[in-house]
Design an enzyme around this catalytic site. Structure first.
Site, short mmCIF file in Angstrom:
data_model
loop_
_atom_site.label_atom_id
_atom_site.label_comp_id
_atom_site.label_asym_id
_atom_site.label_seq_id
_atom_site.Cartn_x
_atom_site.Cartn_y
_atom_site.Cartn_z
CD GLU A 74 -2.75 -1.08 2.48
OE1 GLU A 74 -4.09 -1.62 2.19
OE2 GLU A 74 -2.36 -0.24 3.30
CB CYS B 169 2.71 7.56 3.12
SG CYS B 169 3.48 6.47 4.63
CB CYS C 217 7.50 -4.89 8.63
SG CYS C 217 8.78 -4.11 9.42
CB CYS D 24 6.97 -2.37 16.30
SG CYS D 24 8.78 -2.08 15.91
CB CYS E 269 3.39 -1.38 13.98
SG CYS E 269 3.77 -1.37 12.11
N GLY F 218 7.11 -1.84 5.97
CA GLY F 218 8.62 -2.18 6.00
C GLY F 218 9.57 -1.22 6.77
CB SER G 132 10.95 6.43 8.83
OG SER G 132 10.52 6.28 10.09
CB SER H 137 10.65 4.43 14.90
OG SER H 137 10.17 4.87 13.67
CG ASN I 1 -4.15 4.68 13.61
OD1 ASN I 1 -5.18 5.10 13.95
ND2 ASN I 1 -3.87 4.08 12.57
CB CYS J 169 1.53 5.60 11.88
SG CYS J 169 1.82 7.32 11.34
#
Ligand code: SAH
Length: 354
Positions: free
Chosen positions: A93, A106, A113, A117, A120, A168, A202, A225, A304, A347
Site C-alpha cells: 500500500e 507515504c 515487515c 513492533c 504496528c 517495511g 524512517s 522511531s 493509531n 501509521c
C-alpha cells in the site's frame, strides 16, 4: 523478485540494457523521459519510438509491476490510500496526502515487515519480501501522476514529498531503497526530480545501516522511531533495541546529523499509560539534548490503535503536557496530524486486507 524494470537501473545501466536488446543507446533516454518525465509506463503513448522497438523495449524494460486493486479516499478526497498487487500477487500500500502547501506520498519499502513492533499492524504479519527498487519508485511515479492529473481535489498539483513510512523497514532493504532515492531525486529524465530534502527515510534504528547511510552523501531527512527514551521499555516496543540500544541509535543519528547538517526527526507514538508519563518526557528531552543537541526534532504520533490491541492514544491533556516538557528541555516538538484513520491508512495500519 519482479522482472527487471527501467526504474531498477541507473542511466548507464539503462543504456547497456537497451543496447543488449539490439536498440540504439538513445532509446534509453527516450524511455526514461516517458517514465520519469511524462510519468507514464504506457508504451503505446511513446510515439517517438517505432512500434516494433516499442513492443520489445516494453516487454524487457517496462513489465507491469504494480496493479491498483483499489483506491480508498477520505479527508474529503485529500487522502488517498492505494492497495497495489505486484506481479506475484504480493499486496502493498501507499498513501497520498494533499495539504494546502504540499503533497506527500507515504510509500512501502517491503511487503510486510520483520521488525515486529507490537503496536504496528504491519509488524504483526511478519516480512513477506523486499520490494524491488522499481516497485518502490513506481509508487512515487503513480502519486506524482495522480497529482499532476488533478485526481486529488484541488486541481492539478505537484507531488513534493516522499516518506518511507509505509510498510517495511527501509534500512533492512538498504541497497534497493538507496537506489530508489536516486531515481526519485535525480533530475528528469534520469529520475523524478524531487528534492532529496523532501524525502524522509524512517528507521527503527538499524545502527550499521544508519552509519552506511551517513556515507552516501545524500541530503534526505532521517527519521528514527524511538518511541521511548529508556532501554527497558524500548526492548519491548521496538524489539530491535535488544540489539542496538537507545544511546547507540542516538549516537548514529548524531553522526548523520553532523555529516548532513540536517535535523533528525525523532518519531514517538504516544501510547496511553505505556510511554506517555511526564518523567519519560523529561528523560526524552534530556537524552535528545545530550546526544543530538540542536539536531533533534520530536514528532509525536497519537497512537493509531490496531485491531485486537488494548493500546490506545493518550488523552489530549497528557499529550499536551508531554509536548510542554520536551520543549522545556530545549527540543522542538510537534504533534503529527492523523490523516486517513477511517480508511486504515494511518501509521502502522498498512496491513493490506486483501
Ligand atoms: N519501519 C520504519 C518505517 C515504517 S513505520 C520505522 O519503524 O520507522 C512509520 C512510523 O509509524 C514509525 O515511526 C512507526 O513506529 C509508526 N507507527 C507504526 N504503527 C503505529 C501506530 N499504530 N500508531 C502510530 N504510529 C505507528
Amino acid at each position: 523478485m519482479p522482472p527487471r524494470h527501467l526504474a531498477d537501473l541507473s542511466a548507464d545501466e539503462r543504456r547497456v540494457a537497451v543496447t543488449e536488446l539490439g536498440e540504439k543507446p538513445f532509446r534509453a533516454k527516450q524511455l526514461a523521459h516517458h517514465y520519469f518525465g511524462r510519468l507514464t509506463a504506457d508504451v503505446e503513448s511513446m510515439t517517438d519510438i517505432p512500434a516494433a522497438s516499442r513492443a520489445r523495449l516494453a516487454e524487457k524494460l517496462l513489465p507491469p509491476l504494480l496493479t491498483p486493486v483499489r483506491h480508498l479516499d477520505t479527508d474529503k478526497g485529500a487522502t488517498r490510500k492505494t492497495l497495489w498487487r505486484a506481479h506475484d500477487g504480493t499486496l502493498l500500500e501507499s498513501v497520498l496526502m494533499r495539504y494546502p502547501d504540499r503533497a506527500t506520498v507515504c510509500i512501502s519499502s517491503q511487503a510486510g515487515c520483520g521488525m515486529a513492533c507490537p503496536f504496528c499492524a504491519t509488524g504483526q504479519g511478519g516480512l513477506q519480501r523486499n520490494l524491488s527498487t522499481a516497485e518502490i519508485v513506481d509508487q512515487v511515479r503513480s502519486a506524482a501522476a495522480m497529482m499532476r492529473d488533478g485526481e486529488i481535489p484541488g486541481g492539478p498539483g505537484r507531488l513534493s514529498n516522499v516518506v518511507f513510512m509505509g510498510m517495511g523497514e527501509p534500512l533492512a532493504n538498504y541497497r534497493r531503497v538507496i537506489d530508489a532515492v536516486h531515481r526519485i531525486c535525480d533530475p528528469v529524465p534520469n529520475g523524478l526530480g524531487l528534492s532529496q530534502r523532501s524525502v524522509t527515510v524512517s528507521t527503527v534504528g538499524l545502527v550499521p545501516a544508519i552509519r552506511k547511510l551517513t556515507e552516501e552523501g545524500l541530503q534526505v531527512t532521517l527519521a528514527v522511531s524511538l518511541h521511548t527514551p529508556d532501554d527497558e521499555l524500548r526492548d519491548t516496543l521496538v524489539p530491535v533495541n535488544n540489539r542496538w540500544k537507545v544511546s547507540e541509535v542516538l549516537q548514529a543519528a548524531r553522526g548523520y546529523a553532523e555529516r548532513t547538517g540536517r535535523r533528525v526527526s525523532i518519531e514517538y507514538a504516544l501510547i496511553r499509560d505505556v510511554n506517555d508519563q511526564p518523567w519519560r518526557a523529561d528523560l526524552l528531552g534530556r537524552k535528545l539534548h545530550q546526544h543530538l543537541g540542536q539536531y533533534a526534532h520530536v514528532n509525536l504520533i497519537p497512537l493509531n490503535p490496531t485491531p485486537g490491541s488494548e493500546w490506545d492514544a493518550s488523552p489530549k491533556p497528557v499529550e499536551r503536557e508531554f509536548v510542554r516538557r520536551v520543549r522545556e528541555a530545549g527540543v522542538p516538538c510537534t504533534v503529527r496530524d492523523t490523516r486517513g484513520q477511517e480508511i486504515a491508512a494511518a501509521c502502522g495500519q498498512l496491513a493490506a486486507e486483501g
